[in-house]
Write a protein that holds these residues in place. Structure first.
Motif, PDB file in Angstrom:
ATOM      1  N   CYS A 166      21.811  56.582 -32.674  1.00 20.27           N
ATOM      2  CA  CYS A 166      23.001  55.733 -32.732  1.00 20.27           C
ATOM      3  C   CYS A 166      24.233  56.519 -32.261  1.00 20.27           C
ATOM      4  O   CYS A 166      25.007  56.037 -31.435  1.00 20.27           O
ATOM      5  CB  CYS A 166      23.186  55.221 -34.162  1.00 20.27           C
ATOM      6  SG  CYS A 166      24.633  54.192 -34.392  1.00 20.27           S
ATOM      7  N   LYS A 167      24.398  57.723 -32.774  1.00 21.17           N
ATOM      8  CA  LYS A 167      25.544  58.552 -32.392  1.00 21.17           C
ATOM      9  C   LYS A 167      25.503  58.885 -30.906  1.00 21.17           C
ATOM     10  O   LYS A 167      26.535  58.829 -30.221  1.00 21.17           O
ATOM     11  CB  LYS A 167      25.565  59.829 -33.226  1.00 21.17           C
ATOM     12  CG  LYS A 167      25.887  59.589 -34.677  1.00 21.17           C
ATOM     13  CD  LYS A 167      25.796  60.869 -35.489  1.00 21.17           C
ATOM     14  CE  LYS A 167      26.071  60.589 -36.964  1.00 21.17           C
ATOM     15  NZ  LYS A 167      25.961  61.810 -37.777  1.00 21.17           N
ATOM     16  N   ALA A 168      24.322  59.207 -30.411  1.00 21.17           N
ATOM     17  CA  ALA A 168      24.186  59.533 -28.985  1.00 21.17           C
ATOM     18  C   ALA A 168      24.494  58.313 -28.116  1.00 21.17           C
ATOM     19  O   ALA A 168      25.177  58.430 -27.082  1.00 21.17           O
ATOM     20  CB  ALA A 168      22.778  60.056 -28.704  1.00 21.17           C
ATOM     21  N   GLN A 169      24.005  57.152 -28.525  1.00 23.31           N
ATOM     22  CA  GLN A 169      24.262  55.928 -27.762  1.00 23.31           C
ATOM     23  C   GLN A 169      25.749  55.583 -27.756  1.00 23.31           C
ATOM     24  O   GLN A 169      26.287  55.121 -26.754  1.00 23.31           O
ATOM     25  CB  GLN A 169      23.465  54.745 -28.328  1.00 23.31           C
ATOM     26  CG  GLN A 169      21.984  54.808 -28.028  1.00 23.31           C
ATOM     27  CD  GLN A 169      21.668  54.356 -26.609  1.00 23.31           C
ATOM     28  OE1 GLN A 169      22.504  54.358 -25.710  1.00 23.31           O
ATOM     29  NE2 GLN A 169      20.418  53.993 -26.392  1.00 23.31           N
ATOM     30  N   LEU A 170      26.431  55.797 -28.885  1.00 22.04           N
ATOM     31  CA  LEU A 170      27.864  55.524 -28.939  1.00 22.04           C
ATOM     32  C   LEU A 170      28.619  56.463 -27.999  1.00 22.04           C
ATOM     33  O   LEU A 170      29.508  56.033 -27.261  1.00 22.04           O
ATOM     34  CB  LEU A 170      28.393  55.655 -30.371  1.00 22.04           C
ATOM     35  CG  LEU A 170      29.870  55.338 -30.553  1.00 22.04           C
ATOM     36  CD1 LEU A 170      30.199  53.915 -30.101  1.00 22.04           C
ATOM     37  CD2 LEU A 170      30.274  55.538 -32.014  1.00 22.04           C
ATOM     38  N   HIS A 171      28.248  57.727 -27.997  1.00 25.01           N
ATOM     39  CA  HIS A 171      28.883  58.696 -27.089  1.00 25.01           C
ATOM     40  C   HIS A 171      28.645  58.270 -25.639  1.00 25.01           C
ATOM     41  O   HIS A 171      29.571  58.258 -24.817  1.00 25.01           O
ATOM     42  CB  HIS A 171      28.319  60.095 -27.345  1.00 25.01           C
ATOM     43  CG  HIS A 171      28.849  61.120 -26.408  1.00 25.01           C
ATOM     44  ND1 HIS A 171      30.113  61.647 -26.517  1.00 25.01           N
ATOM     45  CD2 HIS A 171      28.292  61.701 -25.311  1.00 25.01           C
ATOM     46  CE1 HIS A 171      30.305  62.511 -25.545  1.00 25.01           C
ATOM     47  NE2 HIS A 171      29.222  62.565 -24.794  1.00 25.01           N
ATOM     48  N   ARG A 172      27.406  57.883 -25.335  1.00 21.67           N
ATOM     49  CA  ARG A 172      27.054  57.427 -23.982  1.00 21.67           C
ATOM     50  C   ARG A 172      27.848  56.181 -23.615  1.00 21.67           C
ATOM     51  O   ARG A 172      28.382  56.069 -22.501  1.00 21.67           O
ATOM     52  CB  ARG A 172      25.559  57.140 -23.928  1.00 21.67           C
ATOM     53  CG  ARG A 172      25.080  56.584 -22.614  1.00 21.67           C
ATOM     54  CD  ARG A 172      23.567  56.389 -22.648  1.00 21.67           C
ATOM     55  NE  ARG A 172      23.097  55.821 -21.404  1.00 21.67           N
ATOM     56  CZ  ARG A 172      22.287  54.777 -21.326  1.00 21.67           C
ATOM     57  NH1 ARG A 172      21.841  54.199 -22.415  1.00 21.67           N
ATOM     58  NH2 ARG A 172      21.903  54.322 -20.160  1.00 21.67           N
ATOM     59  N   ALA A 173      27.948  55.232 -24.536  1.00 20.57           N
ATOM     60  CA  ALA A 173      28.668  53.983 -24.272  1.00 20.57           C
ATOM     61  C   ALA A 173      30.136  54.252 -23.978  1.00 20.57           C
ATOM     62  O   ALA A 173      30.702  53.675 -23.039  1.00 20.57           O
ATOM     63  CB  ALA A 173      28.536  53.036 -25.465  1.00 20.57           C
ATOM     64  N   ARG A 174      30.755  55.091 -24.777  1.00 20.63           N
ATOM     65  CA  ARG A 174      32.176  55.407 -24.559  1.00 20.63           C
ATOM     66  C   ARG A 174      32.386  56.077 -23.214  1.00 20.63           C
ATOM     67  O   ARG A 174      33.349  55.776 -22.502  1.00 20.63           O
ATOM     68  CB  ARG A 174      32.695  56.284 -25.691  1.00 20.63           C
ATOM     69  CG  ARG A 174      32.876  55.523 -26.978  1.00 20.63           C
ATOM     70  CD  ARG A 174      33.359  56.410 -28.088  1.00 20.63           C
ATOM     71  NE  ARG A 174      33.708  55.624 -29.252  1.00 20.63           N
ATOM     72  CZ  ARG A 174      33.729  56.092 -30.472  1.00 20.63           C
ATOM     73  NH1 ARG A 174      33.429  57.351 -30.713  1.00 20.63           N
ATOM     74  NH2 ARG A 174      34.064  55.311 -31.479  1.00 20.63           N
ATOM     75  N   LYS A 175      31.484  56.989 -22.852  1.00 17.88           N
ATOM     76  CA  LYS A 175      31.589  57.683 -21.568  1.00 17.88           C
ATOM     77  C   LYS A 175      31.441  56.680 -20.418  1.00 17.88           C
ATOM     78  O   LYS A 175      32.247  56.677 -19.472  1.00 17.88           O
ATOM     79  CB  LYS A 175      30.511  58.766 -21.475  1.00 17.88           C
ATOM     80  CG  LYS A 175      30.553  59.553 -20.183  1.00 17.88           C
ATOM     81  CD  LYS A 175      29.493  60.644 -20.178  1.00 17.88           C
ATOM     82  CE  LYS A 175      29.627  61.460 -18.918  1.00 17.88           C
ATOM     83  NZ  LYS A 175      28.425  61.468 -18.121  1.00 17.88           N
ATOM     84  N   LEU A 176      30.427  55.827 -20.487  1.00 17.48           N
ATOM     85  CA  LEU A 176      30.213  54.830 -19.434  1.00 17.48           C
ATOM     86  C   LEU A 176      31.384  53.856 -19.343  1.00 17.48           C
ATOM     87  O   LEU A 176      31.806  53.471 -18.248  1.00 17.48           O
ATOM     88  CB  LEU A 176      28.921  54.053 -19.690  1.00 17.48           C
ATOM     89  CG  LEU A 176      27.617  54.824 -19.488  1.00 17.48           C
ATOM     90  CD1 LEU A 176      26.429  54.019 -20.005  1.00 17.48           C
ATOM     91  CD2 LEU A 176      27.434  55.189 -18.022  1.00 17.48           C
ATOM     92  N   LEU A 177      31.934  53.488 -20.483  1.00 16.88           N
ATOM     93  CA  LEU A 177      33.064  52.568 -20.511  1.00 16.88           C
ATOM     94  C   LEU A 177      34.289  53.193 -19.837  1.00 16.88           C
ATOM     95  O   LEU A 177      34.959  52.547 -19.024  1.00 16.88           O
ATOM     96  CB  LEU A 177      33.379  52.188 -21.960  1.00 16.88           C
ATOM     97  CG  LEU A 177      34.173  50.930 -22.204  1.00 16.88           C
ATOM     98  CD1 LEU A 177      33.537  49.727 -21.534  1.00 16.88           C
ATOM     99  CD2 LEU A 177      34.311  50.687 -23.697  1.00 16.88           C
ATOM    100  N   ARG A 178      34.557  54.451 -20.164  1.00 16.89           N
ATOM    101  CA  ARG A 178      35.694  55.145 -19.523  1.00 16.89           C
ATOM    102  C   ARG A 178      35.490  55.215 -18.012  1.00 16.89           C
ATOM    103  O   ARG A 178      36.419  54.996 -17.237  1.00 16.89           O
ATOM    104  CB  ARG A 178      35.860  56.551 -20.102  1.00 16.89           C
ATOM    105  CG  ARG A 178      36.517  56.576 -21.470  1.00 16.89           C
ATOM    106  CD  ARG A 178      36.921  57.977 -21.889  1.00 16.89           C
ATOM    107  NE  ARG A 178      35.803  58.900 -21.945  1.00 16.89           N
ATOM    108  CZ  ARG A 178      35.077  59.163 -23.032  1.00 16.89           C
ATOM    109  NH1 ARG A 178      35.361  58.587 -24.157  1.00 16.89           N
ATOM    110  NH2 ARG A 178      34.099  60.021 -22.992  1.00 16.89           N
TER     111      ARG A 178
END
Length: 186
Positions: A166-178
């Motif tokens: 979950c934490k890794a996916q959130l980090h990935r999501a934020r990076k992709l969103l930026r």
């Protein structure tokens, strides 16, 4: 004169839930009106498609009505309902095994979720479109954790994944969103 006790919103909702558990359809309709907008927003963000989100909302409330006797009130009714909605979306995704289309310009956002405030000139519609384009896992975690405020543990439990994932996916999501929004990455 004795003090008049007023019901808190939590007590009021608990009373509605109890009445609905007893078969009071009007009480359940009231719960529907109170929660449908937020459930729709959740479903729209998870599916990225208005028609699918509307279907998921209907199915979530049908499932909630059927399961109301098993609601133990260990969490808020809205939290329980969100869990049901997430399960509906995930089950539909598994059944369909297709990638959903991001919302188009005519599909709009979620008016029931309140206003978002950003320190950037990015339009809300751009952010919603960028969220809809995220891979399913990253989008699911971002929506539940960052937008709806569920903890990593709660999000992981709803999605049936490990908390570390979950934490890794959130980090990935934020990076992709930026990246998709053209914002600087750290």
């Amino acid at each position: 004169m004795p003090a008049v006790m007023q019901e808190t919103p939590v007590q009021w909702e608990a009373a509605l839930v109890e009445r609905a558990r007893g078969g009071d359809v009007r009480a359940f309709e009231r719960l529907y009106r109170e929660h449908a907008g937020r459930v729709y927003g959740l479903c729209l963000r998870l599916t990225g498609n208005v028609a699918t989100a509307e279907d998921c909302v209907q199915e979530a409330f049908i499932n909630a009505w059927r399961a109301l006797g098993r609601f133990e009130a260990r969490s808020a009714f809205g939290t329980w309902l969100h869990r049901i909605a997430v399960n509906v979306v995930l089950a539909r995704r598994r059944r369909a095994s297709v990638i959903v289309d991001p919302p188009g310009p005519d599909q709009g956002g979620d008016p029931a979720d309140g206003e978002w405030t950003f320190d950037t000139p990015v339009e809300v519609s751009q952010i919603e479109a960028a969220i809809a384009e995220l891979p399913d896992g990253a989008r699911d975690v971002l929506v539940l954790s960052a937008i709806y405020g569920y903890s990593h543990a709660e999000t992981a439990q709803m999605l049936g994944i490990a908390e570390g994932t979950c934490k890794a996916q959130l980090h990935r999501a934020r990076k992709l969103l930026r990246e998709r929004l053209g914002m600087e990455t750290d």
